[in-house]
Scaffold this motif. Structure first.
Motif, PDB file in Angstrom:
ATOM      1  N   GLY A  63      11.644 -41.175  24.283  1.00 28.25           N
ATOM      2  CA  GLY A  63      12.483 -40.467  23.465  1.00 28.25           C
ATOM      3  C   GLY A  63      12.332 -40.857  21.985  1.00 28.25           C
ATOM      4  N   PHE A  64      11.342 -41.372  21.599  1.00 28.05           N
ATOM      5  CA  PHE A  64      10.720 -41.614  20.291  1.00 28.05           C
ATOM      6  C   PHE A  64      10.351 -40.325  19.699  1.00 28.05           C
ATOM      7  CE2 PHE A  64      10.526 -46.190  21.679  1.00 28.05           C
ATOM      8  CZ  PHE A  64      11.432 -46.631  20.687  1.00 28.05           C
ATOM      9  N   PHE A  65      10.017 -39.427  20.481  1.00 23.81           N
ATOM     10  CA  PHE A  65       9.534 -38.037  19.732  1.00 23.81           C
ATOM     11  C   PHE A  65      10.523 -37.367  19.137  1.00 23.81           C
ATOM     12  CE2 PHE A  65       7.935 -33.775  19.923  1.00 23.81           C
ATOM     13  CZ  PHE A  65       6.617 -33.770  19.266  1.00 23.81           C
ATOM     14  N   LEU A  66      11.980 -37.815  19.608  1.00 28.70           N
ATOM     15  CA  LEU A  66      13.142 -37.290  18.933  1.00 28.70           C
ATOM     16  C   LEU A  66      13.237 -37.202  17.403  1.00 28.70           C
ATOM     17  CD1 LEU A  66      15.925 -37.674  21.515  1.00 28.70           C
ATOM     18  CD2 LEU A  66      14.670 -35.692  21.178  1.00 28.70           C
ATOM     19  N   PHE A  67      12.814 -38.398  17.119  1.00 21.89           N
ATOM     20  CA  PHE A  67      12.605 -38.724  15.538  1.00 21.89           C
ATOM     21  C   PHE A  67      11.617 -37.578  14.968  1.00 21.89           C
ATOM     22  CE2 PHE A  67      13.374 -43.407  16.788  1.00 21.89           C
ATOM     23  CZ  PHE A  67      14.784 -43.253  16.151  1.00 21.89           C
ATOM     24  N   VAL A  68      10.666 -37.155  15.614  1.00 23.88           N
ATOM     25  CA  VAL A  68       9.692 -36.158  14.851  1.00 23.88           C
ATOM     26  C   VAL A  68      10.519 -34.767  14.977  1.00 23.88           C
ATOM     27  CG1 VAL A  68       7.481 -34.866  15.445  1.00 23.88           C
ATOM     28  CG2 VAL A  68       7.620 -37.388  15.903  1.00 23.88           C
ATOM     29  N   ILE A  69      11.247 -34.642  16.151  1.00 23.16           N
ATOM     30  CA  ILE A  69      12.174 -33.358  15.847  1.00 23.16           C
ATOM     31  C   ILE A  69      12.991 -33.330  14.882  1.00 23.16           C
ATOM     32  CG2 ILE A  69      13.738 -32.209  17.419  1.00 23.16           C
ATOM     33  CD1 ILE A  69      12.272 -32.839  19.770  1.00 23.16           C
ATOM     34  N   ASN A  70      13.696 -34.522  14.673  1.00 14.73           N
ATOM     35  CA  ASN A  70      14.735 -34.695  13.589  1.00 14.73           C
ATOM     36  C   ASN A  70      13.991 -34.542  12.264  1.00 14.73           C
ATOM     37  OD1 ASN A  70      16.787 -35.078  15.237  1.00 14.73           O
ATOM     38  ND2 ASN A  70      16.587 -37.491  15.053  1.00 14.73           N
ATOM     39  N   ALA A  71      12.742 -34.855  12.345  1.00 12.13           N
ATOM     40  CA  ALA A  71      11.861 -34.680  10.877  1.00 12.13           C
ATOM     41  C   ALA A  71      11.662 -33.293  10.638  1.00 12.13           C
ATOM     42  CB  ALA A  71      10.775 -35.515  10.899  1.00 12.13           C
ATOM     43  N   ILE A  72      11.269 -32.737  11.705  1.00 13.66           N
ATOM     44  CA  ILE A  72      11.106 -31.038  11.737  1.00 13.66           C
ATOM     45  C   ILE A  72      12.449 -30.315  11.339  1.00 13.66           C
ATOM     46  CG2 ILE A  72      10.722 -29.158  13.151  1.00 13.66           C
ATOM     47  CD1 ILE A  72       8.683 -30.925  14.647  1.00 13.66           C
ATOM     48  N   THR A  73      13.633 -30.874  11.528  1.00  7.88           N
ATOM     49  CA  THR A  73      14.731 -29.996  11.287  1.00  7.88           C
ATOM     50  C   THR A  73      15.003 -30.644   9.557  1.00  7.88           C
ATOM     51  OG1 THR A  73      16.083 -31.677  11.907  1.00  7.88           O
ATOM     52  CG2 THR A  73      15.801 -29.886  13.466  1.00  7.88           C
ATOM     53  N   LEU A  74      14.571 -31.618   9.206  1.00  7.56           N
ATOM     54  CA  LEU A  74      14.721 -32.039   7.933  1.00  7.56           C
ATOM     55  C   LEU A  74      13.785 -31.254   6.858  1.00  7.56           C
ATOM     56  CD1 LEU A  74      15.248 -35.873   7.976  1.00  7.56           C
ATOM     57  CD2 LEU A  74      16.811 -34.226   7.008  1.00  7.56           C
ATOM     58  N   MET A  75      12.595 -30.780   7.592  1.00 11.13           N
ATOM     59  CA  MET A  75      11.542 -30.030   6.684  1.00 11.13           C
ATOM     60  C   MET A  75      11.992 -28.687   6.700  1.00 11.13           C
ATOM     61  SD  MET A  75       9.427 -32.084   5.463  1.00 11.13           S
ATOM     62  CE  MET A  75       8.019 -31.066   5.269  1.00 11.13           C
ATOM     63  N   LEU A  76      12.841 -28.099   7.716  1.00 11.23           N
ATOM     64  CA  LEU A  76      13.161 -27.003   7.791  1.00 11.23           C
ATOM     65  C   LEU A  76      14.561 -26.886   6.561  1.00 11.23           C
ATOM     66  CD1 LEU A  76      13.473 -26.059  11.640  1.00 11.23           C
ATOM     67  CD2 LEU A  76      12.270 -24.627   9.767  1.00 11.23           C
ATOM     68  N   THR A  77      15.381 -27.668   6.727  1.00 10.25           N
ATOM     69  CA  THR A  77      16.323 -27.800   5.663  1.00 10.25           C
ATOM     70  C   THR A  77      15.664 -27.911   4.475  1.00 10.25           C
ATOM     71  OG1 THR A  77      17.752 -29.106   7.289  1.00 10.25           O
ATOM     72  CG2 THR A  77      18.340 -29.353   5.031  1.00 10.25           C
ATOM     73  N   ASP A  78      14.877 -28.605   4.100  1.00  6.85           N
ATOM     74  CA  ASP A  78      13.890 -28.549   2.810  1.00  6.85           C
ATOM     75  C   ASP A  78      13.690 -27.222   2.475  1.00  6.85           C
ATOM     76  OD1 ASP A  78      12.375 -29.366   0.560  1.00  6.85           O
ATOM     77  OD2 ASP A  78      10.811 -29.900   1.724  1.00  6.85           O
ATOM     78  N   SER A  79      12.993 -26.587   3.168  1.00  5.19           N
ATOM     79  CA  SER A  79      12.426 -25.095   3.198  1.00  5.19           C
ATOM     80  C   SER A  79      13.395 -24.206   2.907  1.00  5.19           C
ATOM     81  CB  SER A  79      11.541 -24.816   4.236  1.00  5.19           C
ATOM     82  OG  SER A  79      12.108 -24.444   5.310  1.00  5.19           O
ATOM     83  N   LEU A  80      14.723 -24.370   3.471  1.00  2.00           N
ATOM     84  CA  LEU A  80      15.455 -23.299   3.305  1.00  2.00           C
ATOM     85  C   LEU A  80      16.604 -23.767   2.073  1.00  2.00           C
ATOM     86  CD1 LEU A  80      16.854 -23.000   7.016  1.00  2.00           C
ATOM     87  CD2 LEU A  80      15.934 -21.336   5.553  1.00  2.00           C
TER      88      LEU A  80
END
Length: 115
Positions: A63-80
């Motif tokens: 389940g630690f990869f969920l932090f990476v998924i959360n980071a990806i959604t944060l990067m998407l938020t940054d780009s939008l």
């Protein structure tokens, strides 16, 4: 009501994180609210798809990869969000995801305590 409170909590966390780290920038509280709202929409729409595609890796890392998924959604938020909300890189997004997860667990367990 719980969803709106979560958006407000995340906005305050964004402002706090921006105050501690130079590579994380939020122009105003309104931008933090907008980013928090956009992040919640991305968590509803994009995050389940990412979890489904990365399910074997998530299971292997317990389940630690969920932090990476959360980071990806944060990067998407940054780009939008554009110039009003900026994250300095993936490492900062990952650190922000961990910090937000820990504080959200603490805050929600105290506010939404079931008695």
């Amino acid at each position: 009501m719980k969803w709106l409170l979560g958006i407000g909590i995340n906005a305050v966390l964004f402002i706090a994180i921006a105050g501690y780290f130079e590579s994380f920038y939020v122009s105003s509280f309104g931008a933090a609210l907008g980013a928090s709202f956009l992040l919640s929409i991305l968590n509803i729409l994009v995050r389940p798809i990412l979890i489904l595609f990365t399910l074997p890796v998530t299971l292997l890392t317990l389940g630690f990869f969920l932090f990476v998924i959360n980071a990806i959604t944060l990067m998407l938020t940054d780009s939008l969000m554009g110039e009003a909300f900026q994250i300095g890189g993936f490492g900062m997004a990952l650190l922000t995801a961990v910090i937000m997860s820990v504080f959200n667990i603490i805050i929600q367990s105290t506010i939404f305590k079931k008695e």
